[in-house]
Write an enzyme that holds these catalytic residues in place. Structure first.
Site, PDB file in Angstrom:
ATOM      1  N   CYS A   1       0.856  -1.190   0.000  1.00 16.55           N
ATOM      2  CA  CYS A   1       0.000   0.000   0.000  1.00 16.55           C
ATOM      3  C   CYS A   1       0.884   1.230   0.000  1.00 16.55           C
ATOM      4  CB  CYS A   1      -0.885  -0.020   1.247  1.00 16.55           C
ATOM      5  SG  CYS A   1      -2.027   1.363   1.351  1.00 16.55           S
TER       6      CYS A   1
ATOM      7  N   HIS B   1      -9.301  -3.931  -1.552  1.00 16.63           N
ATOM      8  CA  HIS B   1      -8.273  -3.137  -0.863  1.00 16.63           C
ATOM      9  C   HIS B   1      -8.643  -1.653  -0.909  1.00 16.63           C
ATOM     10  CE1 HIS B   1      -3.837  -2.217   0.003  1.00 16.63           C
ATOM     11  NE2 HIS B   1      -4.332  -1.041  -0.361  1.00 16.63           N
ATOM     12  N   GLU B   2      -9.082  -1.192  -2.076  1.00 16.49           N
ATOM     13  CA  GLU B   2      -9.422   0.233  -2.212  1.00 16.49           C
ATOM     14  C   GLU B   2     -10.674   0.592  -1.417  1.00 16.49           C
ATOM     15  OE1 GLU B   2      -7.226   2.143  -3.295  1.00 16.49           O
ATOM     16  OE2 GLU B   2      -6.050   0.459  -4.047  1.00 16.49           O
TER      17      GLU B   2
ATOM     18  N   HIS C   1     -10.058   1.123   2.160  1.00 16.47           N
ATOM     19  CA  HIS C   1      -9.537   2.460   2.505  1.00 16.47           C
ATOM     20  C   HIS C   1     -10.677   3.428   2.821  1.00 16.47           C
ATOM     21  CE1 HIS C   1      -5.214   2.401   2.014  1.00 16.47           C
ATOM     22  NE2 HIS C   1      -5.290   1.830   0.818  1.00 16.47           N
TER      23      HIS C   1
HETATM   24 NI    NI Z   1      -3.667   0.965  -0.227  1.00 19.18          NI
END
Ligand code: NI
Length: 207
Positions: free
Chosen positions: A107, A149-150, A153
């Site tokens: 990341c 993953h995004e 966030h």
């Molecule tokens: Ni990331």
């Protein structure tokens, strides 16, 4: 080109829930600028994706893209996508090897670190486009992992929260000690099989 600073692990904004983009902000100059900055910053840092909180903007917007690139030799191409207010629902539980995708994730907000994350390999994506058009899609495999993953966030979640703690490693040690066959597993299979070995040690993902 508008490059923005990237929030690093420890910045409170990375732990906050991003605010939904309200209807009146869809297709607005503000949103267009935010998306341009996200794309420029992602490209500059050779990321596979970037979420707005990572550039200190607490809004529910992310971009992702994987082009054929020596940095991601085993990743399939994912055309540039802009997702506003994305929500992801797993369609398979990651209990069986065949229903999960396992990647040593990285990341841009956690530079230099890698960790093995298991995710459901098939998810339902609901989102809006930059212009506000509805997006309703099923994503599978490696792109689904990048997507999750995004979206994490946007919910204040980082890959280190989901990684097997004993798998965490720095990039140098990752390249030394994690065999290419274990770096990206889709449904329990090394993916893809045709990647030349000499490229595999450069398989680095930063989102
Ligand atoms: Ni990331």
């Amino acid at each position: 080109m508008a490059l923005r600073d990237i929030a690093k692990l420890g910045e409170p904004i990375l732990r906050q829930h991003a605010a939904r983009v309200p209807p009146e902000k869809l297709d607005s100059p503000w949103l267009r600028q935010l998306v341009t900055d996200l794309i420029d910053t992602m490209h500059h840092n050779q990321g596979a994706g970037l979420a707005a909180p990572q550039i200190f903007e607490p809004s529910s917007v992310c971009v992702l893209e994987v082009e054929k690139n020596p940095r991601y030799p085993s990743f399939p191409t994912v055309p540039l996508r802009v997702l506003v207010n994305p929500q992801v629902t797993p369609l398979e539980r990651a209990e069986l090897e065949s229903t999960r995708v396992t990647i040593y994730e990285g990341c841009l907000s956690v530079p230099g670190l890698r960790g093995k994350v298991d995710r459901p390999r098939k998810v339902h994506l609901e989102a809006q486009s930059l212009e506000g058009a509805p997006i309703d899609e099923v994503w599978e495999g490696i792109p689904a992992a990048i997507l999750q993953h995004e979206v994490d966030h946007l919910n204040g979640v980082l890959f280190v929260d989901r990684a097997d703690p004993r798998s965490l490693c720095f990039l140098e040690q990752f390249e030394l000690h994690v065999p290419p066959s274990q770096r990206v597993l889709d449904g329990g299979q090394t993916a893809p099989a045709h990647v030349p070995f000499e490229n595999q040690h450069r398989d680095v993902e930063e989102c």
